[in-house]
Design an enzyme around this catalytic site. Sequence first.
Site, mmCIF file in Angstrom:
data_model
loop_
_atom_site.group_PDB
_atom_site.id
_atom_site.type_symbol
_atom_site.label_atom_id
_atom_site.label_comp_id
_atom_site.label_asym_id
_atom_site.label_seq_id
_atom_site.Cartn_x
_atom_site.Cartn_y
_atom_site.Cartn_z
ATOM 1 N N MET A 1 -11.853 5.141 -1.701
ATOM 2 C CA MET A 1 -12.589 5.347 -0.452
ATOM 3 C C MET A 1 -13.179 6.750 -0.528
ATOM 4 S SD MET A 1 -10.167 3.581 2.423
ATOM 5 C CE MET A 1 -8.601 3.184 1.681
ATOM 6 N N SER B 1 0.852 -1.188 0.000
ATOM 7 C CA SER B 1 0.000 0.000 0.000
ATOM 8 C C SER B 1 0.885 1.233 0.000
ATOM 9 C CB SER B 1 -0.898 0.007 1.234
ATOM 10 O OG SER B 1 -1.597 1.235 1.323
ATOM 11 N N ASP C 1 -7.451 -5.837 3.316
ATOM 12 C CA ASP C 1 -6.686 -4.594 3.455
ATOM 13 C C ASP C 1 -6.798 -4.083 4.884
ATOM 14 O OD1 ASP C 1 -5.516 -2.114 3.250
ATOM 15 O OD2 ASP C 1 -6.870 -1.334 1.734
ATOM 16 N N HIS D 1 -8.000 1.797 -4.969
ATOM 17 C CA HIS D 1 -9.070 1.595 -3.992
ATOM 18 C C HIS D 1 -9.689 2.948 -3.666
ATOM 19 C CE1 HIS D 1 -9.988 0.186 0.433
ATOM 20 N NE2 HIS D 1 -11.074 0.465 -0.243
ATOM 21 N N MET E 1 -12.225 -4.965 4.185
ATOM 22 C CA MET E 1 -11.414 -4.124 5.058
ATOM 23 C C MET E 1 -11.264 -4.799 6.411
ATOM 24 S SD MET E 1 -10.390 -1.465 3.417
ATOM 25 C CE MET E 1 -9.735 -0.574 4.842
ATOM 26 N N HIS F 1 -0.941 -1.094 -4.532
ATOM 27 C CA HIS F 1 -2.263 -0.728 -4.018
ATOM 28 C C HIS F 1 -2.273 0.749 -3.666
ATOM 29 C CE1 HIS F 1 -6.146 -1.699 -2.115
ATOM 30 N NE2 HIS F 1 -5.807 -0.789 -1.213
ATOM 31 N N MET G 1 -8.451 8.552 -0.786
ATOM 32 C CA MET G 1 -9.393 8.984 0.245
ATOM 33 C C MET G 1 -9.789 10.431 0.023
ATOM 34 S SD MET G 1 -7.507 7.321 3.569
ATOM 35 C CE MET G 1 -6.567 5.796 3.427
ATOM 36 N N ASP H 1 -4.558 3.760 -2.080
ATOM 37 C CA ASP H 1 -5.729 4.137 -1.298
ATOM 38 C C ASP H 1 -6.072 5.597 -1.568
ATOM 39 O OD1 ASP H 1 -6.311 1.740 0.231
ATOM 40 O OD2 ASP H 1 -4.367 2.073 1.188
#
Length: 233
Positions: A78, A18, A183, A76, A147, A43, A47, A45
């Site tokens: 979010m 990540s 994750d 990913h 998650m 990966h 956000m 993330d």
Amino acid sequence: MNAKISQLVEAAPAVLPSLLLCDFGNLATEVERLEDAGVAALHLDVMDGVFVPNFTYGMTIVSALRKLTDITLDVHLMMVNPEKYVDAFVDAGSDIVTIHAEAVDDAVPVLNQIREKGAAAGIAVNPDTPVSKISNAIAHADLALVMSVNAGFGGQSFIEPVLSKLGEIRELKGGENVILEMDGGINKSTIAKCTAVGCQLCVAGSAVFKTPFGNDYSAAIEDLMGEVASEDL
């Protein structure tokens, strides 16, 4: 099955670093080290500060990474209203785009949107969300992400009860076809528990970037995978 997903299935079980905890001031060097470590995917993330209480990066980082590497980019989201940004993330170079079941009223149209753009589609659930929430969407997904921490920040402790969700996903109609990803809080103490219940992609941040091995990511990942190898799965 999407070609990128097929490659990940062949590589499984695998650790996906990540990038939330990487050194963004030396991104090219970090990517080179991860390539040398033989990682199957990176990966990311994303956000938005609304869906989760943190704000990270967007399409510009995906685009920058795409220019640096051919490694699969597992993005990913979010964020709320992911359908507004899916096309831009795919255009920036995302190979997999995962949305949260909790962020949309109906995940199916968004998953189809991702696939129509040529990327693999993922559906994610937070620790408190029952698997039944994605029962109608799973047949439209290539990947299911569970998650194992509350989304928003790195370095959290693993929530062990979520392990049962992987088996529940497999039992859903269409769930036998998705690749399973977990994750949050994955480290030497938890990775074997994940793979033992069918996790194919183990997302790890601190366990890759914040270890005694320093910048030797090959050693960090080998150390993690050694725990998997030592288990009688």
